[in-house]
Structure formats: structure tokens, C-alpha cells
Design an enzyme around this catalytic site. Structure first.
Site, PDB file in Angstrom:
ATOM      1  N   GLU A  37      49.908  36.264  24.953  1.00  0.00           N
ATOM      2  CA  GLU A  37      50.609  36.047  26.221  1.00  0.00           C
ATOM      3  C   GLU A  37      50.731  34.547  26.370  1.00  0.00           C
ATOM      4  OE1 GLU A  37      51.407  34.734  29.537  1.00  0.00           O
ATOM      5  OE2 GLU A  37      49.552  35.555  30.347  1.00  0.00           O
ATOM      6  N   CYS A  79      51.797  31.537  34.536  1.00  0.00           N
ATOM      7  CA  CYS A  79      52.799  31.882  33.525  1.00  0.00           C
ATOM      8  C   CYS A  79      53.997  32.592  34.133  1.00  0.00           C
ATOM      9  CB  CYS A  79      52.171  32.752  32.442  1.00  0.00           C
ATOM     10  SG  CYS A  79      50.893  31.922  31.477  1.00  0.00           S
TER      11      CYS A  79
END
Length: 526
Positions: free
Chosen positions: A294, A328
Site C-alpha cells: 500500500e 495516503c
């Protein structure tokens, strides 16, 4: 010039409110940090490794060798604690102990694993302020947001305690002959490399489902949150987990590579930068081991002309400024239909102007420092680069404090495709604003990126919003809300944002062996 206007950068929307908090409460906050680690009430010390490290590590500390794992309060630059990296012998010992723990833990029932997991959730909730203070001290998160993160982490523990057995139950296959079933079994020792921006949530997202599946985990946390790393390891011990089911590692990058190569490690999960993802994925690939990644994101927020303007501005502000923009899935690119673009920009600027910079331990503060001076300097460099290549940067709100890792909230306009910042992730309180002619232009800009993590669409026509969401190239799209997370929602992206999924029923499936067992009569034809 830290905290003030810079050549080529405008200032707008100055809020004349006064009283920015300027007094840190290190004594009270540090006391909570010491309590959570089981240490005496001292402040701004170099912690003894004796409670956490084996003999080789203590020897390195005594010799005064480099100790890169250090927590520094980004609000006032106070050094809180330092820890040495472990030695190679320590790493070998940790790997051996983790493998032994796996051979025991894999045989525990789901009920036995769930009992530990639920106790951990209870501990988090009962002592949420202690855990939260430690997080705010180390990386500057607003104390209210830190408490919310502790609660979210507890929810993840409970979610998998309640659902892991059902998620991993055998699946019978409808075949023409015989009795075929797919069973799920753990893989073994897993290595996690985790970031600083959500110090507990990131650990919970990786560790909890995999431990509930029967794996054991070893974690290299970010070097600026070592006390949070130790607190999470202690949490599992206090919840009754056997030793070495969860292991924190203060390791070097070279030692991370050695751990990936080690045959006892069966898989690697990383959340972090693209650069780190490439290195880890290549190393694991060479060892033929599964990875999940990720990585970064540059999430678009698309607002159509029929969007509720007030709600759009509210959620755009929250989506960009939550965790000081260090997320993010933060809203990083605002793609606003030209019919509402001017009004949106006016109200968005006003919303940012209302933020109050100061001590993140103070509940009145709404704009905390970034996680570190280096993170702040990196972001300021990106702003300067954007301006150098023709963009306009408008600083918003009262000047932030000169001390600490603060960055002035900034809106970038006029960012063209040839501007280096166009394709970069802005990890902090900076938003790129685009006025778009229509839906097609919004989609073109949204997808014109190497990232593909999240996204948001704002419109009063929900069915049309779903159609737009289908066109956005990303792993997640929310309608009338910025991208966010919950235990039951799968989390992950595509393109340079990585691969694999965490959370939900999908997250627990990543590191299990899906074994086919097929029973056929001896005389069955092939």
C-alpha cells in the site's frame, strides 16, 4: 522563511483570531507515555533498552553506537527517547523464536485467538488517552484524532475476533464427482514494514487479521514512532498473547533485506513510499515470497455542478486536512466543475483560514505540526518547485508558528501537466485546485496519474455519481464523502499505489494457504 510568505507565494484569507496556543504540556503528556510503556515518570530521556532489548542490543547502547530509532516531538523539537537498532544475532534469535511461536499458535483454536484479540481491544479502549498521548507526542497528530485512531484500532481487533473464523471457513466446491473442499491455513512468519502516519491503525490493519488467521508477525515500524511500536507490542503481551506471536523489530534496512531472504519468513506486507515498495517487492520476488503493497496516493475529489456546495467544502476541507494532510487517501486534488469552481474556492479558502495552529495536545488546536522537520521541509520544497514551474501558491490563514514542524496551509492553482508536482503526492496541508469544464475533463485529470488509491465524487444524482466512480481508476471511490476506512471495508489500490487488500474479509485472505482437498473414489476416471 519558516511560517511566513515566500517569494512568489501569495497570502489570502487571513483570519484575525488570536491566541494560538504556544505552551506545550510535555510533563503531563510524557507522563502518560511513560505509563503506557510501564516506565517511571521521567521526561525527555534516553530510555534504557533493558526492558525491551536482548544483551547484544544493551551492549551497543552502552558503547554509544548510533541509535536511529528516535522520537522527537514535532511541536517543539524535544527529543523524547532513542533506541538502538538490534544486532544480527538479535535478529536471528527473534526469527527463531517467531518460528517456534508459529508452530504453537497455528494450533490454537479461533476461540483462543479471539480471546486474546478481544482483550487487546478492551485494553485500547480502557486506556485510549494514554495510547493517544504517545502518538501525539511522537508524530504530532491532534489529540482528538489520536483518540479516534485508538478507537478505530480497537474496532479492528473486535471485527476480526468476531468474524475471522467465518471468513476462513472451508468452502465446498460443486464438482461432478468426489468431495472437493478448499481449506484455509496459515503460512507462518510474516514481516510487516509500517509507516508513521497512523502508528496504531497501520499495525492493527496488518497484524490483527494475520494473527487471527494463525500466522505470527514481525514488524519494522517507522523510526520516528518507536515508543508507539513498543506500546503495540506490549499491548499484545498484556492481552495474553504468547511471547513472539507479535514481535517489534528495531532493524536496519539491511536487516530488513536479511529477514525477507530468511526461509522462515513466508510473506511481506509494506505500507510506505514507492521507493520502499520497489525495493521490498523486488527482494521478496527474488525469494519467491508473496507481498502486499500500500503505497502513495493522489486522490481526486470531483464535484459536479449539482453537488451540495456546503457539504462538498466541508468534506474537502476534512479530506485534505485530516492528520494534517498526511494520509495516503487524503483529498489531494480538487477537480471542481467550472459552474461552482469560484464559489467553492472562496469557501474552501475561508474554511482553511479558520484553522488554529498550535500544540496538538491542546483540544483548541485544529492545525498541528507535521510529523517532523524533514517532512515539512520536503513539502515546502515541493511548493517552491511548483511555483518555479508556473503554478500559483496561495498561503491561507494566520501565519503558523516558526518553531516546530509547521507548514502553512497552501492552495496550488495553475498546475499544468508539465509541472513536476502534477504527478507527485503532496503529503501535508497543500491542495491542488483545478476548475474543469465537464465530467470528461474531470475524469481525464483524475486518471492522469500514476497513483490509483482512492477518490471521491460529489453530486446530488447518486446514480450518476456511481457511473462517474466506475470511470475513476482507483481501488476505492466514495460518493459524497472523502475516501476513508473502516474494519469492514477493503482497503488498497492499483497502479503505483500498490496491490493487495487489507481489512474486510479480503484482508484476512492475503496470507493464507488456500488448499484444495479432493476426495475421489479409487476407480474414478481421470
Amino acid at each position: 522563511m519558516r511560517g511566513g510568505p515566500r517569494l512568489g507565494i501569495q497570502r489570502a484569507g487571513i483570519n484575525q483570531r488570536s491566541g494560538i496556543p504556544g505552551v506545550a504540556r510535555e510533563d503531563e503528556a510524557t507522563l502518560g507515555a511513560r505509563q503506557i510503556l510501564g516506565l517511571p515518570p521521567t521526561r525527555a530521556i534516553t530510555l534504557s533498552a533493558a526492558s525491551f532489548a536482548p544483551i547484544e542490543t544493551i551492549d551497543r547502547l552502552a558503547k554509544g553506537e548510533d541509535m536511529p530509532y528516535q522520537s522527537v516531538n514535532p511541536y517543539n523539537d524535544e527529543a523524547l527517547a532513542t533506541f538502538p537498532e538490534i544486532g544480527d544475532a538479535d535478529l536471528e534469535n527473534a526469527l527463531s523464536r517467531a518460528q517456534s511461536a508459529y508452530e504453537m499458535w497455528r494450533r490454537q483454536s479461533f476461540d483462543e485467538r479471539a480471546a486474546v484479540t478481544r482483550r487487546a481491544a478492551t485494553i485500547l479502549r480502557e486506556r485510549q488517552e494514554e495510547f493517544a498521548r504517545l502518538m501525539t507526542l511522537e508524530m504530532g497528530k491532534l489529540i482528538g484524532e489520536s483518540i479516534e485512531e485508538v478507537q478505530l484500532s480497537a474496532d479492528i481487533f473486535d471485527y476480526y475476533a468476531d468474524n475471522a473464523e467465518d471468513f476462513l471457513k472451508p468452502v465446498r466446491l460443486d464438482t461432478g464427482e468426489g468431495d472437493a473442499v478448499v481449506v484455509n491455513s496459515p503460512l507462518g512468519v510474516l514481516l510487516g514494514v509500517q509507516p508513521w502516519n497512523f502508528p496504531y491503525y497501520q499495525l492493527a490493519r496488518f497484524a490483527v487479521p494475520n494473527i487471527m488467521a494463525g500466522n505470527v508477525v514481525m514488524v519494522k515500524h517507522a523510526s520516528n514512532v518507536p515508543q508507539c511500536a513498543l506500546a503495540f507490542e506490549r499491548l499484545y503481551r498484556e492481552a495474553g498473547a504468547p511471547d513472539d506471536v507479535y514481535t517489534n523489530l528495531f532493524v536496519t534496512k539491511e536487516q530488513v533485506g536479511k529477514a525477507i531472504d530468511d526461509p522462515r519468513v513466508q510473506g511481506v506486507a509494506l505500507t510506505g513510499s514507492e521507493a520502499a515498495g520497489r525495493v521490498v517487492a523486488a527482494r521478496a520476488g527474488n525469494a519467491i515470497k508473496k507481498t502486499t503493497l500500500e503505497l502513495g496516493g493522489s486522490d481526486p475529489l470531483i464535484a459536479m455542478p449539482d453537488a451540495d456546495l456546503g457539504a462538498t467544502v466541508h468534506w474537502a476541507t476534512w479530506g485534505r486536512m485530516n492528520n494534517c494532510g498526511q494520509c495516503c487517501v487524503a483529498t489531494k486534488r480538487l477537480l471542481i466543475h467550472e459552474q461552482i469552481a469560484d464559489k467553492f474556492l472562496e469557501e474552501f479558502t475561508a474554511a482553511l483560514s479558520g484553522l488554529t495552529a498550535g500544540d496538538p495536545m491542546d483540544e483548541r488546536t485544529t492545525l498541528p505540526p507535521m510529523s517532523s522537520r524533514s517532512a515539512a521541509d520536503t513539502l515546502k520544497g515541493q511548493i517552491a518547485e511548483a511555483v518555479d514551474h508556473g503554478a500559483q501558491a496561495t498561503e491561507v490563514g494566520e501565519p503558523v508558528p516558526a518553531d516546530g514542524a509547521f507548514v502553512q496551509p497552501t492552495i496550488l492553482t495553475g498546475v499544468t501537466r508539465d509541472n513536476p508536482v502534477y504527478g507527485e503526492e503532496l503529503f501535508g496541508p497543500v491542495a491542488m485546485f483545478f476548475s474543469v469544464r465537464d465530467e470528461d475533463e474531470a475524469i481525464a485529470i483524475a486518471n492522469d496519474t500514476g497513483f490509483g488509491l482512492g477518490g471521491a465524487v460529489f453530486t446530488s444524482d447518486i446514480e450518476h455519481g456511481k457511473e462517474i466512480a466506475q470511470r475513476v481508476e482507483s481501488g476505492m471511490v466514495f460518493i459524497n464523502h472523502p475516501t476513508w476506512t473502516a474494519p469492514e471495508l477493503p482497503f488498497g489500490g492499483i497502479k503505483r499505489s500498490g496491490y493487495g487488500r487489507e481489512l474486510s474479509w479480503l484482508g484476512i485472505q492475503e496470507f493464507v494457504n488456500k488448499k484444495l482437498i479432493d476426495v475421489l473414489p479409487a476407480d474414478a476416471p481421470l
